[in-house]
Design a protein around this motif. Structure first.
Motif, PDB file in Angstrom:
ATOM      1  N   ASP A  30       0.837  -1.206   0.000  1.00 24.07           N
ATOM      2  CA  ASP A  30       0.000   0.000   0.000  1.00 24.07           C
ATOM      3  C   ASP A  30       0.872   1.257   0.000  1.00 24.07           C
ATOM      4  O   ASP A  30       0.566   2.234  -0.699  1.00 24.07           O
ATOM      5  CB  ASP A  30      -0.933   0.016   1.211  1.00 24.07           C
ATOM      6  CG  ASP A  30      -2.065  -0.984   1.108  1.00 24.07           C
ATOM      7  OD1 ASP A  30      -2.325  -1.507  -0.005  1.00 24.07           O
ATOM      8  OD2 ASP A  30      -2.694  -1.274   2.153  1.00 24.07           O
ATOM      9  N   ALA A  31       1.954   1.243   0.771  1.00 20.85           N
ATOM     10  CA  ALA A  31       2.856   2.396   0.818  1.00 20.85           C
ATOM     11  C   ALA A  31       3.562   2.577  -0.527  1.00 20.85           C
ATOM     12  O   ALA A  31       3.727   3.713  -0.996  1.00 20.85           O
ATOM     13  CB  ALA A  31       3.882   2.228   1.936  1.00 20.85           C
ATOM     14  N   LEU A  32       3.976   1.482  -1.145  1.00 20.80           N
ATOM     15  CA  LEU A  32       4.628   1.573  -2.456  1.00 20.80           C
ATOM     16  C   LEU A  32       3.682   2.156  -3.500  1.00 20.80           C
ATOM     17  O   LEU A  32       4.117   2.842  -4.420  1.00 20.80           O
ATOM     18  CB  LEU A  32       5.129   0.199  -2.902  1.00 20.80           C
ATOM     19  CG  LEU A  32       6.300  -0.374  -2.100  1.00 20.80           C
ATOM     20  CD1 LEU A  32       6.561  -1.818  -2.496  1.00 20.80           C
ATOM     21  CD2 LEU A  32       7.546   0.485  -2.271  1.00 20.80           C
ATOM     22  N   LEU A  42       1.952   7.003 -12.767  1.00 22.37           N
ATOM     23  CA  LEU A  42       1.443   5.785 -12.134  1.00 22.37           C
ATOM     24  C   LEU A  42       2.324   5.437 -10.955  1.00 22.37           C
ATOM     25  O   LEU A  42       3.505   5.792 -10.918  1.00 22.37           O
ATOM     26  CB  LEU A  42       1.447   4.620 -13.128  1.00 22.37           C
ATOM     27  CG  LEU A  42       0.467   4.689 -14.278  1.00 22.37           C
ATOM     28  CD1 LEU A  42       0.731   3.563 -15.261  1.00 22.37           C
ATOM     29  CD2 LEU A  42      -0.960   4.615 -13.767  1.00 22.37           C
ATOM     30  N   ASN A  43       1.764   4.679 -10.017  1.00 19.94           N
ATOM     31  CA  ASN A  43       2.566   4.272  -8.870  1.00 19.94           C
ATOM     32  C   ASN A  43       3.564   3.197  -9.277  1.00 19.94           C
ATOM     33  O   ASN A  43       3.348   2.448 -10.227  1.00 19.94           O
ATOM     34  CB  ASN A  43       1.674   3.826  -7.703  1.00 19.94           C
ATOM     35  CG  ASN A  43       1.022   2.485  -7.932  1.00 19.94           C
ATOM     36  OD1 ASN A  43       1.687   1.438  -7.912  1.00 19.94           O
ATOM     37  ND2 ASN A  43      -0.295   2.496  -8.156  1.00 19.94           N
ATOM     38  N   ILE A  44       4.672   3.136  -8.546  1.00 21.92           N
ATOM     39  CA  ILE A  44       5.774   2.255  -8.927  1.00 21.92           C
ATOM     40  C   ILE A  44       5.431   0.774  -8.817  1.00 21.92           C
ATOM     41  O   ILE A  44       6.006  -0.044  -9.533  1.00 21.92           O
ATOM     42  CB  ILE A  44       7.052   2.562  -8.123  1.00 21.92           C
ATOM     43  CG1 ILE A  44       6.835   2.327  -6.620  1.00 21.92           C
ATOM     44  CG2 ILE A  44       7.528   3.976  -8.416  1.00 21.92           C
ATOM     45  CD1 ILE A  44       8.102   2.392  -5.797  1.00 21.92           C
ATOM     46  N   TYR A  45       4.490   0.430  -7.945  1.00 24.03           N
ATOM     47  CA  TYR A  45       4.145  -0.985  -7.780  1.00 24.03           C
ATOM     48  C   TYR A  45       3.354  -1.487  -8.988  1.00 24.03           C
ATOM     49  O   TYR A  45       3.695  -2.504  -9.582  1.00 24.03           O
ATOM     50  CB  TYR A  45       3.367  -1.201  -6.478  1.00 24.03           C
ATOM     51  CG  TYR A  45       3.247  -2.660  -6.132  1.00 24.03           C
ATOM     52  CD1 TYR A  45       4.293  -3.324  -5.506  1.00 24.03           C
ATOM     53  CD2 TYR A  45       2.098  -3.372  -6.443  1.00 24.03           C
ATOM     54  CE1 TYR A  45       4.198  -4.674  -5.206  1.00 24.03           C
ATOM     55  CE2 TYR A  45       1.996  -4.723  -6.143  1.00 24.03           C
ATOM     56  CZ  TYR A  45       3.049  -5.367  -5.520  1.00 24.03           C
ATOM     57  OH  TYR A  45       2.955  -6.706  -5.233  1.00 24.03           O
ATOM     58  N   VAL A  50       8.844  -2.575  -9.155  1.00 23.29           N
ATOM     59  CA  VAL A  50       9.300  -3.365  -8.008  1.00 23.29           C
ATOM     60  C   VAL A  50       9.497  -4.799  -8.483  1.00 23.29           C
ATOM     61  O   VAL A  50       8.542  -5.484  -8.833  1.00 23.29           O
ATOM     62  CB  VAL A  50       8.293  -3.296  -6.840  1.00 23.29           C
ATOM     63  CG1 VAL A  50       8.740  -4.192  -5.691  1.00 23.29           C
ATOM     64  CG2 VAL A  50       8.131  -1.856  -6.369  1.00 23.29           C
ATOM     65  N   TYR A  51      10.740  -5.235  -8.510  1.00 24.80           N
ATOM     66  CA  TYR A  51      11.081  -6.579  -8.982  1.00 24.80           C
ATOM     67  C   TYR A  51      11.060  -7.601  -7.854  1.00 24.80           C
ATOM     68  O   TYR A  51      10.797  -8.768  -8.078  1.00 24.80           O
ATOM     69  CB  TYR A  51      12.466  -6.581  -9.611  1.00 24.80           C
ATOM     70  CG  TYR A  51      12.557  -5.971 -10.991  1.00 24.80           C
ATOM     71  CD1 TYR A  51      11.448  -5.408 -11.623  1.00 24.80           C
ATOM     72  CD2 TYR A  51      13.754  -5.955 -11.663  1.00 24.80           C
ATOM     73  CE1 TYR A  51      11.546  -4.859 -12.883  1.00 24.80           C
ATOM     74  CE2 TYR A  51      13.862  -5.415 -12.934  1.00 24.80           C
ATOM     75  CZ  TYR A  51      12.757  -4.867 -13.537  1.00 24.80           C
ATOM     76  OH  TYR A  51      12.858  -4.324 -14.789  1.00 24.80           O
ATOM     77  N   GLY A  52      11.376  -7.166  -6.650  1.00 28.23           N
ATOM     78  CA  GLY A  52      11.403  -8.087  -5.520  1.00 28.23           C
ATOM     79  C   GLY A  52      11.052  -7.375  -4.237  1.00 28.23           C
ATOM     80  O   GLY A  52      11.449  -6.223  -4.024  1.00 28.23           O
ATOM     81  N   VAL A  87       8.165   3.620   2.718  1.00 24.39           N
ATOM     82  CA  VAL A  87       8.046   2.328   3.409  1.00 24.39           C
ATOM     83  C   VAL A  87       8.306   2.486   4.900  1.00 24.39           C
ATOM     84  O   VAL A  87       7.652   1.843   5.723  1.00 24.39           O
ATOM     85  CB  VAL A  87       8.976   1.278   2.760  1.00 24.39           C
ATOM     86  CG1 VAL A  87       8.967  -0.019   3.551  1.00 24.39           C
ATOM     87  CG2 VAL A  87       8.546   1.022   1.314  1.00 24.39           C
ATOM     88  N   PHE A  88       9.240   3.364   5.275  1.00 29.46           N
ATOM     89  CA  PHE A  88       9.491   3.620   6.696  1.00 29.46           C
ATOM     90  C   PHE A  88       8.262   4.186   7.395  1.00 29.46           C
ATOM     91  O   PHE A  88       8.115   4.062   8.605  1.00 29.46           O
ATOM     92  CB  PHE A  88      10.661   4.581   6.895  1.00 29.46           C
ATOM     93  CG  PHE A  88      11.944   3.899   7.270  1.00 29.46           C
ATOM     94  CD1 PHE A  88      12.020   3.041   8.362  1.00 29.46           C
ATOM     95  CD2 PHE A  88      13.085   4.117   6.535  1.00 29.46           C
ATOM     96  CE1 PHE A  88      13.196   2.417   8.705  1.00 29.46           C
ATOM     97  CE2 PHE A  88      14.271   3.493   6.859  1.00 29.46           C
ATOM     98  CZ  PHE A  88      14.332   2.643   7.953  1.00 29.46           C
ATOM     99  N   SER A  89       7.347   4.798   6.653  1.00 32.88           N
ATOM    100  CA  SER A  89       6.151   5.380   7.258  1.00 32.88           C
ATOM    101  C   SER A  89       5.148   4.313   7.688  1.00 32.88           C
ATOM    102  O   SER A  89       4.181   4.618   8.373  1.00 32.88           O
ATOM    103  CB  SER A  89       5.487   6.365   6.290  1.00 32.88           C
ATOM    104  OG  SER A  89       4.864   5.674   5.222  1.00 32.88           O
ATOM    105  N   VAL A  90       5.379   3.064   7.305  1.00 31.34           N
ATOM    106  CA  VAL A  90       4.462   1.968   7.639  1.00 31.34           C
ATOM    107  C   VAL A  90       4.719   1.501   9.071  1.00 31.34           C
ATOM    108  O   VAL A  90       5.864   1.229   9.452  1.00 31.34           O
ATOM    109  CB  VAL A  90       4.645   0.785   6.656  1.00 31.34           C
ATOM    110  CG1 VAL A  90       3.789  -0.399   7.068  1.00 31.34           C
ATOM    111  CG2 VAL A  90       4.325   1.227   5.234  1.00 31.34           C
ATOM    112  N   SER A  91       3.672   1.402   9.837  1.00 35.70           N
ATOM    113  CA  SER A  91       3.782   0.910  11.203  1.00 35.70           C
ATOM    114  C   SER A  91       4.328  -0.511  11.198  1.00 35.70           C
ATOM    115  O   SER A  91       3.856  -1.362  10.446  1.00 35.70           O
ATOM    116  CB  SER A  91       2.401   0.937  11.864  1.00 35.70           C
ATOM    117  OG  SER A  91       2.462   0.377  13.150  1.00 35.70           O
TER     118      SER A  91
END
Length: 122
Positions: A30-32, A42-45, A50-52, A87-91
């Motif tokens: 969701d963060a990605l 567009l979002n990167i995901y 995102v390959y991995g 991603v760091f913003s994710v709890s």
């Protein structure tokens, strides 16, 4: 961490925020999806950049292998930090590593159906 990030983390920690029912990997995805490619809107995901994605839920560790649409992209030096911040913003995330890779080269074939639809390619 800026004020917005702090507020986002505080809201995520509130009861009923979904943090206890959603797996960490889902929250990271969701963060990605909040990070957008600088050239294609567009979002990167969903764009397939995102390959991995390796998530260690117990340790809160996230490793991301990703690319950009072109090796000469002007944000190649700074974009991994942008992804890391999101991603760091994710709890529950304690450590993030973003590795930028160029092989295999990105192509439109990596895009999700939703991304193709949004760009009028379906």
């Amino acid at each position: 961490m800026n004020t917005f990030d702090w507020l986002k983390r505080a809201e995520a920690a509130q009861p009923g925020s979904g943090t206890t029912t959603e797996r960490l990997e889902e929250r990271v995805i969701d963060a990605l999806r909040t990070v957008f490619d600088p050239e294609i809107p567009l979002n990167i995901y969903d764009l397939g950049l995102v390959y991995g994605l390796d998530v260690d839920e117990a340790e809160g560790r996230v490793e991301i292998r990703m690319t950009l649409t072109a090796p000469g992209c002007p944000v190649a030096q700074t974009f991994p930090a942008t992804v890391e911040d999101a991603v760091f913003s994710v709890s529950g995330v304690n450590d993030v590593r973003v590795e930028l890779v160029w092989d295999p080269p990105w192509s439109r074939d990596r895009m999700s159906d939703a991304a193709r639809l949004q760009l009028g390619m379906l």
